[in-house]
Scaffold this motif. Sequence first.
Motif, PDB file in Angstrom:
ATOM      1  N   UNK A   6       0.853  -1.191   0.000  1.00 56.47           N
ATOM      2  CA  UNK A   6       0.000   0.000   0.000  1.00 56.47           C
ATOM      3  C   UNK A   6       0.886   1.237   0.000  1.00 56.47           C
ATOM      4  N   UNK A   7       0.824   2.006  -1.067  1.00 56.71           N
ATOM      5  CA  UNK A   7       1.708   3.166  -1.187  1.00 56.71           C
ATOM      6  C   UNK A   7       1.009   4.501  -0.980  1.00 56.71           C
ATOM      7  N   UNK A   8      -0.316   4.519  -1.109  1.00 55.17           N
ATOM      8  CA  UNK A   8      -1.089   5.754  -0.952  1.00 55.17           C
ATOM      9  C   UNK A   8      -2.062   5.594   0.205  1.00 55.17           C
ATOM     10  N   UNK A   9      -2.160   6.622   1.032  1.00 58.01           N
ATOM     11  CA  UNK A   9      -3.200   6.677   2.055  1.00 58.01           C
ATOM     12  C   UNK A   9      -4.204   7.740   1.635  1.00 58.01           C
ATOM     13  N   UNK A  10      -5.479   7.344   1.496  1.00 61.39           N
ATOM     14  CA  UNK A  10      -6.553   8.287   1.164  1.00 61.39           C
ATOM     15  C   UNK A  10      -7.533   8.379   2.325  1.00 61.39           C
ATOM     16  N   UNK A  11      -7.949   9.612   2.651  1.00 63.51           N
ATOM     17  CA  UNK A  11      -8.833   9.834   3.799  1.00 63.51           C
ATOM     18  C   UNK A  11     -10.070  10.622   3.401  1.00 63.51           C
ATOM     19  N   UNK A  12     -11.247  10.000   3.611  1.00 61.84           N
ATOM     20  CA  UNK A  12     -12.520  10.721   3.426  1.00 61.84           C
ATOM     21  C   UNK A  12     -13.395  10.540   4.660  1.00 61.84           C
ATOM     22  N   UNK A  13     -12.754  10.396   5.826  1.00 65.57           N
ATOM     23  CA  UNK A  13     -13.496  10.343   7.083  1.00 65.57           C
ATOM     24  C   UNK A  13     -14.090  11.717   7.389  1.00 65.57           C
ATOM     25  N   UNK A  14     -14.881  11.792   8.459  1.00 65.77           N
ATOM     26  CA  UNK A  14     -15.308  13.099   8.937  1.00 65.77           C
ATOM     27  C   UNK A  14     -14.068  13.863   9.406  1.00 65.77           C
ATOM     28  N   UNK A  15     -14.129  15.183   9.320  1.00 66.12           N
ATOM     29  CA  UNK A  15     -12.948  16.019   9.528  1.00 66.12           C
ATOM     30  C   UNK A  15     -12.294  15.798  10.884  1.00 66.12           C
ATOM     31  N   UNK A  16     -13.076  15.545  11.924  1.00 66.49           N
ATOM     32  CA  UNK A  16     -12.514  15.427  13.274  1.00 66.49           C
ATOM     33  C   UNK A  16     -11.582  14.221  13.409  1.00 66.49           C
ATOM     34  N   UNK A  17     -11.676  13.240  12.519  1.00 67.09           N
ATOM     35  CA  UNK A  17     -10.826  12.049  12.597  1.00 67.09           C
ATOM     36  C   UNK A  17      -9.647  12.107  11.628  1.00 67.09           C
ATOM     37  N   UNK A  18      -9.612  13.088  10.733  1.00 58.80           N
ATOM     38  CA  UNK A  18      -8.684  13.046   9.599  1.00 58.80           C
ATOM     39  C   UNK A  18      -7.226  13.256   9.999  1.00 58.80           C
ATOM     40  N   UNK A  19      -6.938  14.285  10.791  1.00 60.43           N
ATOM     41  CA  UNK A  19      -5.550  14.659  11.064  1.00 60.43           C
ATOM     42  C   UNK A  19      -4.773  13.531  11.741  1.00 60.43           C
ATOM     43  N   UNK A  20      -5.378  12.885  12.725  1.00 62.15           N
ATOM     44  CA  UNK A  20      -4.694  11.814  13.454  1.00 62.15           C
ATOM     45  C   UNK A  20      -4.306  10.678  12.509  1.00 62.15           C
ATOM     46  N   UNK A  21      -5.205  10.309  11.613  1.00 57.29           N
ATOM     47  CA  UNK A  21      -4.925   9.213  10.685  1.00 57.29           C
ATOM     48  C   UNK A  21      -3.857   9.610   9.666  1.00 57.29           C
TER      49      UNK A  21
END
Length: 396
Positions: free
Chosen positions: A83-98
């Motif tokens: 896995x070379x790319x991490x994509x995030x479409x969570x709610x904003x409050x969870x995004x930064x930590x991930x």
Amino acid sequence: MAVHNVGIIMNGVTGRMGTNQHLIRSILAIRKQGGVALANGDVIMPDPILVGRQEHKLKALAEAHGLTRWSTDLEACLADSNNTIYFDSQTTVHRAESIRKAIAAGKHIYCEKPTATNLEESLELAALVRQAGLKNGVVQDKLFLPGLLKLKRLVDSGFFGQILSVRMEFGYWVFEGDWQQAQRPSWNYRKEDGGGIIVDMFAHWRYVLDNLFGEVRSVSCLGVTHIPERVDEQGNAYECTADDAAYATFELEGGIIVQANSSWAVRVNRDDLLTIQVDGTEGSAVAGLRDCKAQHRINTPKPVWNPDIPNPFRFMEQWQEVPDNQLFDNGFKIQWELFLKHIVTDSPFPWDLLEGAKGTQLAELGLRSWDERRWLDVPELKLPEVSGQPIASAKG
């Protein structure tokens, strides 16, 4: 011909936007078309793994689309070198930590906006990913809408002459959830959950204005919570603590004035859910999501104010459609293809995490302008130092 398989961790993809726009209409559509073709004959083939907190949703989504890779263990996915790319479409409050975890694991980053709940955190993420030498990008989908691409064509051709002003109308009536189910999730109306139309839409308005007309220099904003109580997905009434409408004025470089109304409490009496009217010395245009119509100086009618007689003009018929002249694909898919090419071939991709931070900056200034009831300037952003290492200043 070589096939470049690119593993993509898709976190938060069970949500409405993640499922429809990013998974089905982007990644799965790219796979169905045979991947992303490169000039040398090679192909990039995305290989998604669906990640989230609810196993039954992930399993059902994967089975529905013939996918075998899904997991509730983000750390295990980050540890997998395939896995070379991490994509995030969570709610904003969870995004930064991930995203921090993904940067620490050496993954390239692509994510939805806002990139974080506040500017300080958005800038920190942009600095961390740059320091780590990782490629990164932020979804800025509206730049790839057919209507805005046609509008950009007019701007680039010099059609408007000197651009004077821009008027933006966005929104629709979101049902309260009592007698008809709401079209948007309830967290959108709770400030404590990252909701609010200013936080949501100003991130869009920043990149649209910056890329089409000129950088935003100052802002005046009034936010409102028109609907004080709504009913959530479980049928429970809740207090709306976030703004559901925003009435803003922006000043751009070159003195262009922008009036932007954003509302989830307005009934639509216009051609589209978003319309952007641009007026210039040589011509004007009105763009929607897909269409764009223009009126040149030589075709401009000459009305005279006279309320005592029926209006003799059919104003809506006095505009000319801007032709397609090309095939338009899904905007999210187009940007995904560009990012995948950026990863594999190092082709340019200007919409990075610093660009995403600009959207967070404008949202914060809009909220502050509302609170202080005054105009605020938009300063140039500089990346902070992280882990004791100085990061060079960046200019948009």
